[in-house]
Design an enzyme around this catalytic site. Structure first.
Site, PDB file in Angstrom:
ATOM      1  N   ASN A   1       0.824  -1.199   0.000  1.00  0.00           N
ATOM      2  CA  ASN A   1       0.000   0.000   0.000  1.00  0.00           C
ATOM      3  C   ASN A   1       0.864   1.257   0.000  1.00  0.00           C
ATOM      4  OD1 ASN A   1      -2.241  -1.718   0.242  1.00  0.00           O
ATOM      5  ND2 ASN A   1      -2.076  -1.740   2.472  1.00  0.00           N
TER       6      ASN A   1
ATOM      7  N   HIS B   1       6.679  -1.375   3.060  1.00  0.00           N
ATOM      8  CA  HIS B   1       6.597  -2.783   3.470  1.00  0.00           C
ATOM      9  C   HIS B   1       5.772  -3.544   2.453  1.00  0.00           C
ATOM     10  CE1 HIS B   1       3.499  -0.413   5.485  1.00  0.00           C
ATOM     11  NE2 HIS B   1       2.696  -1.444   5.350  1.00  0.00           N
TER      12      HIS B   1
ATOM     13  N   GLN C   1      -2.286   2.686   3.320  1.00  0.00           N
ATOM     14  CA  GLN C   1      -0.997   2.653   4.024  1.00  0.00           C
ATOM     15  C   GLN C   1      -1.137   3.322   5.383  1.00  0.00           C
ATOM     16  OE1 GLN C   1       2.339   4.619   2.065  1.00  0.00           O
ATOM     17  NE2 GLN C   1       3.822   3.568   3.374  1.00  0.00           N
TER      18      GLN C   1
HETATM   19  P1  5GP Z   1      -0.310  -0.965   5.908  1.00  0.00           P
HETATM   20  O1  5GP Z   1      -1.766  -0.778   6.232  1.00  0.00           O
HETATM   21  O2  5GP Z   1       0.508   0.278   6.233  1.00  0.00           O
HETATM   22  O3  5GP Z   1      -0.046  -1.489   4.546  1.00  0.00           O
HETATM   23  O4  5GP Z   1       0.161  -2.126   6.868  1.00  0.00           O
HETATM   24  C1  5GP Z   1       0.691  -1.934   8.131  1.00  0.00           C
HETATM   25  C2  5GP Z   1       0.734  -3.310   8.765  1.00  0.00           C
HETATM   26  O5  5GP Z   1       1.660  -3.276   9.827  1.00  0.00           O
HETATM   27  C3  5GP Z   1      -0.601  -3.766   9.371  1.00  0.00           C
HETATM   28  O6  5GP Z   1      -0.949  -5.022   8.807  1.00  0.00           O
HETATM   29  C4  5GP Z   1      -0.329  -3.840  10.859  1.00  0.00           C
HETATM   30  O7  5GP Z   1      -0.983  -4.943  11.463  1.00  0.00           O
HETATM   31  C5  5GP Z   1       1.179  -3.998  10.920  1.00  0.00           C
HETATM   32  N1  5GP Z   1       1.813  -3.407  12.068  1.00  0.00           N
HETATM   33  C6  5GP Z   1       1.628  -2.148  12.548  1.00  0.00           C
HETATM   34  N2  5GP Z   1       2.430  -1.919  13.602  1.00  0.00           N
HETATM   35  C7  5GP Z   1       3.152  -3.068  13.789  1.00  0.00           C
HETATM   36  C8  5GP Z   1       4.172  -3.439  14.721  1.00  0.00           C
HETATM   37  O8  5GP Z   1       4.564  -2.694  15.610  1.00  0.00           O
HETATM   38  N3  5GP Z   1       4.693  -4.691  14.599  1.00  0.00           N
HETATM   39  C9  5GP Z   1       4.258  -5.556  13.616  1.00  0.00           C
HETATM   40  N4  5GP Z   1       4.844  -6.762  13.596  1.00  0.00           N
HETATM   41  N5  5GP Z   1       3.317  -5.237  12.730  1.00  0.00           N
HETATM   42  C10 5GP Z   1       2.767  -4.011  12.809  1.00  0.00           C
END
Ligand code: 5GP
Ligand code: ZN
Length: 136
Positions: free
Chosen positions: A88, A101, A95
């Site tokens: 994302n 990531h 995101q």
């Molecule tokens: P995005 O929505 O930005 O693509 O995804 C962020 C992802 O990071 C989410 O799936 C969320 O569960 C994960 N996430 C957020 N904070 C942490 C963290 O501190 N540790 C881990 N292992 N995952 C995290």
């Protein structure tokens, strides 16, 4: 370069502990804290880049090779039936953490998840107009 107060910089570089599946000089692969399925993981570059637009080209290539390795591991160890890659960029795209990531989401028959986008049905003319906007 790492970015101050970036949680994924801290996790990727080992300052904050994580459930690490793989680590090398440039990347760490961790289990997502809020997994969509069993084994949902994130590939994090150790160098800070906010999103795909900022990611150095070399890292962009390496990340896909790493995704392929992890995919093979998931099939072998988790016996998943499929795998979604998700990435994302920008709040509107979902995101929430502003450090690049790549999500690796193993899929299982009857896992109850669905990644369903609402799809349109443009005319050939509309598709052509979009194509021209992009390529010209
Ligand atoms: P995005 O929505 O930005 O693509 O995804 C962020 C992802 O990071 C989410 O799936 C969320 O569960 C994960 N996430 C957020 N904070 C942490 C963290 O501190 N540790 C881990 N292992 N995952 C995290
Ligand atoms: Zn960062």
């Amino acid at each position: 370069m790492r970015k101050e107060n970036c949680i994924f910089c801290k996790i990727a570089n080992g300052e904050i502990p994580s459930k690490t599946l793989y680590e090398d000089r440039n990347f760490r692969v961790i289990l997502d804290l809020g997994p969509a399925t069993k084994g949902h993981a994130l590939i994090l570059p150790k160098e800070h880049a906010e999103n795909l637009y900022d990611l150095p080209q070399e890292s962009a290539s390496e990340v896909m090779v790493l995704a392929q390795k992890m995919a093979a591991t998931f099939v072998e160890k988790l016996h998943c039936d499929g795998l979604n890659l998700m990435q994302n960029n920008g709040e509107v795209a979902g995101q929430t953490v502003r450090h690049f990531h790549l999500h690796l989401i193993p899929r299982y028959v009857d896992d109850g998840q669905s990644i369903n986008l609402k799809t349109g049905s443009p005319t050939q003319e509309e598709l052509e107009a979009i194509r021209r906007t992009i390529v010209e």
